[in-house]
Design a protein around this motif. Sequence first.
Motif, mmCIF file in Angstrom:
data_model
loop_
_atom_site.group_PDB
_atom_site.id
_atom_site.type_symbol
_atom_site.label_atom_id
_atom_site.label_comp_id
_atom_site.label_asym_id
_atom_site.label_seq_id
_atom_site.Cartn_x
_atom_site.Cartn_y
_atom_site.Cartn_z
ATOM 1 N N ILE A 291 -3.835 11.708 8.662
ATOM 2 C CA ILE A 291 -3.120 10.215 9.132
ATOM 3 C C ILE A 291 -2.899 9.667 7.251
ATOM 4 O O ILE A 291 -3.494 9.138 6.884
ATOM 5 N N SER A 292 -1.168 9.241 7.885
ATOM 6 C CA SER A 292 -0.542 8.786 6.630
ATOM 7 C C SER A 292 -0.483 7.628 6.952
ATOM 8 O O SER A 292 -0.395 6.742 7.333
ATOM 9 N N THR A 293 -1.276 6.798 5.985
ATOM 10 C CA THR A 293 -1.527 5.226 6.286
ATOM 11 C C THR A 293 -2.130 5.174 5.074
ATOM 12 O O THR A 293 -3.117 4.956 4.279
ATOM 13 N N ASN B 161 6.132 13.777 8.928
ATOM 14 C CA ASN B 161 5.730 11.994 9.205
ATOM 15 C C ASN B 161 5.444 11.122 8.701
ATOM 16 O O ASN B 161 4.385 11.165 7.596
ATOM 17 N N GLY B 162 5.912 10.249 8.346
ATOM 18 C CA GLY B 162 5.861 8.707 7.077
ATOM 19 C C GLY B 162 6.762 9.171 6.658
ATOM 20 O O GLY B 162 6.094 8.489 5.241
ATOM 21 N N ALA B 163 7.037 10.457 5.891
ATOM 22 C CA ALA B 163 8.172 11.043 5.172
ATOM 23 C C ALA B 163 9.669 9.158 4.579
ATOM 24 O O ALA B 163 9.370 9.159 3.531
ATOM 25 N N GLY C 190 0.635 -1.094 0.043
ATOM 26 C CA GLY C 190 -0.199 -0.298 -0.189
ATOM 27 C C GLY C 190 0.657 0.980 0.256
ATOM 28 O O GLY C 190 0.378 2.578 -0.336
ATOM 29 N N VAL C 191 2.331 0.968 0.238
ATOM 30 C CA VAL C 191 2.819 2.690 0.370
ATOM 31 C C VAL C 191 4.431 2.039 -0.175
ATOM 32 O O VAL C 191 4.860 1.165 0.390
ATOM 33 N N ILE C 192 4.755 3.657 -0.445
ATOM 34 C CA ILE C 192 6.129 3.392 -1.077
ATOM 35 C C ILE C 192 6.981 4.108 -0.341
ATOM 36 O O ILE C 192 7.013 5.194 -0.179
ATOM 37 N N SER D 180 15.587 14.342 13.781
ATOM 38 C CA SER D 180 14.243 14.834 14.873
ATOM 39 C C SER D 180 13.314 16.012 14.249
ATOM 40 O O SER D 180 13.631 16.645 13.294
ATOM 41 N N HIS D 181 12.258 16.537 14.239
ATOM 42 C CA HIS D 181 11.535 16.946 14.227
ATOM 43 C C HIS D 181 11.417 18.440 14.771
ATOM 44 O O HIS D 181 11.068 19.483 13.680
ATOM 45 N N LYS D 182 12.774 18.585 15.583
ATOM 46 C CA LYS D 182 12.384 20.238 16.327
ATOM 47 C C LYS D 182 13.848 20.799 15.763
ATOM 48 O O LYS D 182 15.018 20.482 15.565
ATOM 49 N N ARG E 86 0.624 -0.865 14.392
ATOM 50 C CA ARG E 86 2.370 -0.592 15.122
ATOM 51 C C ARG E 86 3.139 -0.018 13.330
ATOM 52 O O ARG E 86 4.096 -0.131 13.156
ATOM 53 N N LEU E 87 1.954 -0.373 11.841
ATOM 54 C CA LEU E 87 3.020 -1.058 10.643
ATOM 55 C C LEU E 87 2.983 1.032 10.167
ATOM 56 O O LEU E 87 2.917 1.234 9.457
ATOM 57 N N LEU E 88 2.685 1.541 11.423
ATOM 58 C CA LEU E 88 2.148 3.318 11.276
ATOM 59 C C LEU E 88 3.580 4.157 11.935
ATOM 60 O O LEU E 88 3.547 3.262 12.480
ATOM 61 N N SER E 89 4.105 5.306 11.060
ATOM 62 C CA SER E 89 5.309 5.633 11.541
ATOM 63 C C SER E 89 4.773 6.081 13.386
ATOM 64 O O SER E 89 3.764 6.383 13.627
ATOM 65 N N GLY E 90 6.040 6.923 13.314
ATOM 66 C CA GLY E 90 4.968 6.652 14.840
ATOM 67 C C GLY E 90 4.836 7.814 14.889
ATOM 68 O O GLY E 90 3.415 7.898 15.974
ATOM 69 N N GLY E 91 4.941 9.234 14.494
ATOM 70 C CA GLY E 91 3.914 10.333 14.410
ATOM 71 C C GLY E 91 2.724 9.803 13.860
ATOM 72 O O GLY E 91 1.101 10.633 13.931
ATOM 73 N N ASN E 92 1.870 9.311 12.863
ATOM 74 C CA ASN E 92 1.399 8.465 12.439
ATOM 75 C C ASN E 92 0.578 8.327 13.770
ATOM 76 O O ASN E 92 -0.499 8.107 14.113
HETATM 77 N N1 LIG Z 1 7.248 -2.636 8.637
HETATM 78 C C1 LIG Z 1 6.265 -1.940 7.647
HETATM 79 N N2 LIG Z 1 5.210 -1.989 7.030
HETATM 80 C C2 LIG Z 1 4.257 -1.474 6.708
HETATM 81 N N3 LIG Z 1 4.385 -0.142 6.575
HETATM 82 C C3 LIG Z 1 4.970 0.183 6.949
HETATM 83 C C4 LIG Z 1 6.355 -0.323 7.279
HETATM 84 N N4 LIG Z 1 7.692 0.439 7.811
HETATM 85 C C5 LIG Z 1 7.144 1.427 7.457
HETATM 86 N N5 LIG Z 1 5.778 1.112 6.760
HETATM 87 C C6 LIG Z 1 5.286 3.026 6.240
HETATM 88 O O1 LIG Z 1 6.448 3.930 5.529
HETATM 89 C C7 LIG Z 1 6.286 4.939 5.631
HETATM 90 C C8 LIG Z 1 7.193 5.914 6.149
HETATM 91 O O2 LIG Z 1 7.489 4.698 7.544
HETATM 92 P P1 LIG Z 1 9.126 5.220 8.307
HETATM 93 O O3 LIG Z 1 8.347 5.332 9.345
HETATM 94 O O4 LIG Z 1 10.111 5.797 7.830
HETATM 95 O O5 LIG Z 1 8.028 7.340 8.609
HETATM 96 P P2 LIG Z 1 8.634 8.355 9.331
HETATM 97 O O6 LIG Z 1 9.671 9.435 8.496
HETATM 98 O O7 LIG Z 1 10.116 7.651 10.181
HETATM 99 O O8 LIG Z 1 7.815 9.135 9.903
HETATM 100 P P3 LIG Z 1 7.822 9.969 12.283
HETATM 101 O O9 LIG Z 1 8.014 10.913 11.664
HETATM 102 O O10 LIG Z 1 6.600 9.572 11.756
HETATM 103 O O11 LIG Z 1 8.797 8.515 12.760
HETATM 104 C C9 LIG Z 1 4.421 5.373 6.376
HETATM 105 O O12 LIG Z 1 3.534 5.079 5.892
HETATM 106 C C10 LIG Z 1 5.286 3.184 7.299
HETATM 107 O O13 LIG Z 1 2.909 3.308 7.409
#
Ligand SMILES: Nc1ncnc2c1ncn2[C@@H]1O[C@H](COP(=O)(O)OP(=O)(O)OP(=O)(O)O)[C@@H](O)[C@H]1O
Lengths: 291, 544
Positions: free
Chosen positions: B396-398, B47-49, B24-26, B202-204, B406-412
């Motif tokens: 929310i990026s999902t 977040n999610g970049a 579902g995501v690149i 960092s986001h700061k 749990r598969l979402l990025s921390g910020g999401n």
């Molecule tokens: N193991 C996984 N399975 C499915 N999707 C994943 C997985 N790991 C990351 N993703 C997806 O890949 C994308 C990028 O996630 P990533 O964790 O690299 O973001 P990030 O830049 O670290 O964000 P944040 O600042 O919120 O931590 C997100 O959309 C996330 O949902």
Amino acid sequence: MDELLNALLRALAFGTPLLLASLGAVINERAGVVNLGVEGMMALGALAGFAVAYGDGSPGSGSIALGIVAAMAAGGLAALLHAFITITLRANQFVSGLSLTLLGLGVAGLLGKKYEGFPLFGQPNQWPFTIGAIVLALLLAFWLTSTRAGLTLRSVGENPAAADVLGLNVNLIRYGAVAFGGALAGLAGAYLSLVYRPSWTDGMTAGLGWIAVALVIFVGWNPLRAIFGSVFFGLLYYLQFRLQGKTFIPTEFFAAMPYLLVIVVLAFAGLRGQQGAAPEALGRPYTRGER
Amino acid sequence: MTSAHTATAPPVLELRAVTKRFPGVIANDKVSLHLNAGEVLALLGENGAGKSTVISVMYGLYRPDEGETLVDGRAVTIGSPAQALKLGIGLVPQHPMLVARHSVAENLALGGGSAFFPGRSVAGRIRELSEKYGLGVDPGARVSQLSPGEKQRVEILRSLLRGVRVLILDEPTSVLTPQEVGGLFQVMNELRKDGRSLVFISHKLGEVLEITDRVTVLRKGKVTGNAPTRGATRETLAEMMVGRSVSFERKRQTPDLKAAPVRLAAHDLQALSSRGLPALRGVNLELRAGEIVGVAGVAGNGQSELVEVLAGLHDLQGGQITLDGVALGRNARTIFESGVAHIPEDRIHMGTVPSMSVAENLALRDYAKPPLSRGGVRDLGALDSHARQMVNTFDISTPGVGTASRLLSGGNIQKIILARELGDLSGQGGAKVILAVHPTYGLDIGATEQVHRTLMDAAGRGACVLLVSEDLDELLALSDSIAVMYHGELLGPYDAATATREGIGLIMAGGAASTDGTPHGAGPGDLSVQAGPDEPNHTRGLKA
Ligand SMILES: Nc1ncnc2c1ncn2[C@@H]1O[C@H](COP(=O)(O)OP(=O)(O)OP(=O)(O)O)[C@@H](O)[C@H]1O
Ligand SMILES: [Mg+2]
């Protein structure tokens, strides 16, 4: 004085299989795998040991040494089944262990029918086993705390993800620990059928496997304390036999003693906060890459 | 610092057109970036970049679907973290991967160390490195007794023991108090002087400007910018990240609260910490409708207990709490039903159920009520459309609403909690009290802005907000008044419009203060304020 010495000697005799089996269980639990199949693995070990040592019944047709090897192999193989189910297939460790106990007792009972009631000639001396078990406890205590391999095993039982990230093979280490636990349970069984009561009878493990499992918690997963724990339980067993028939308490009560003791001892351990000493990842299968 | 590096040498680490896809995501789309010897590279992005994904590829946690990795100009395959360490690449994970029961030395001997007495064999090296880089780590200490900052330094030591040349830090400052951030930056400076390379997330933006040499920006999985830090400002960095200009002004107009009714009042609150020590010693608190009160304080001074007591999650030893003049019950469920929203501190374990879907997590609060349930039966259609609406409003990026959270990025993940707790505000009534603990923890600037706006809107509608944060800038930008938790007592409140970072910092460290937030009397002020003038070897000096 004689009475006291006698009690201690009997306690050591009773305690030896408990010590062997609980040392094995300490190792697999320190790696994070609970195996409730100790009773079943002991029964399999007891039968395999007796069968090989007995041969066809004529003197010289069997071998005590090979019997011991066979008992450890039987326990180890049964444990590998548990390892496959819980580590590779990630099934619930408690359910798999319980099934292993039922399976082991059943299989041993079935295959052992033809050996029932025959005595073993050339019964080996008890002391090599007892002293060997104590030395093993000392070695394992040192191994766990002071060697790289012991540290690795403990880390796998505490935080498998941390070990995995460092390139350690969590599942392989757990397989090894479970097999070791099974082999010692098998050896404990062989002690019963070759040394303690040189014969085979169905149900001869009589709950000792369960006591060994409980003992692990009682001694806080510590091989050194397992020595004292087993002697303590050995003493209780001795008292049970001494008092049987000499008091107004019915025999059934004494038969249920081991299980009551388990409950009492676990409650005791719980009160002492012993549960907190359990390895962090105990009972949980490890899956890599969970985010 | 970059000048130490000659232009002809190949980069220490380089990624070429790396692509990583998840269902579902690149997550990374033809990402190319490089890291030179002796430089600190910032990875910036919303977040999610894809920042965490990039570094997971570098450290061998993920295998890229396409692309090349080069170390010193040679193509390599990094199949596992163990291999990465061999190649000289180390990672300090956001959540430490340590065995809590073991000593520091035992943890660091794992996977290395001698066959006998492995812990003892590395203790000397640990002491040596700890001294050299000012890490202050005792090899004999139990990990379970260390603070988050100390655990992080243990992770840094792990990489140093392996002699890494590249050290990757994923949001290392998010778990640190301001003074610990200062300490971390000193360590990072030492490592840079040694010719090692660092990747810093960092986001700061203030931190990025302070410690890094170069910035690479990711947006939606693609590299969209690459620039030296020198000459950049918060504004230019923010614009590179989100593609529009972002303002950092104090947006809050302090409302006139004299006539506003008291919504939440707490009198003489007493509570014990989970270790049984006094955590709240007679805390008094009054929040008026429309008011935002900030709570500052060094972690562990009772902030968590205060919020948990108000949310009904922690036992109260004494004192009263009233909401709109009515005594508040002690049951967490009745408390939230009477209008108290709670954005908890531990977002992953307390705020969400990691294995449940985004839609289910969004409904955790209201799943049993119409419209999400009818006659005791869940309405899955409504659940789905509710979730889609939330995903849209809170951006929310999902991959989908059915994805496990749990598969979402921390910020999401943080955004899910916010959406659930604050989302209904636009409807009828909504929350009367919002207890927000680090609500922007791990959020990018765009999302932070949005959360700030949401909180201010809620206050505008008559809710009162208790904002607990370790980010003094956030407190100063958002609050009407700021109180400081110190040793279980709530000091203040001080007027936020006139308070200063330094003043609040001093009070946090135990210096006495007057009501306007300016300290009098000497306190150990250098402990508390990150940008304090009396901090030794401060990084600002090195950048100038
Ligand atoms: N193991 C996984 N399975 C499915 N999707 C994943 C997985 N790991 C990351 N993703 C997806 O890949 C994308 C990028 O996630 P990533 O964790 O690299 O973001 P990030 O830049 O670290 O964000 P944040 O600042 O919120 O931590 C997100 O959309 C996330 O949902
Ligand atoms: Mg991330």
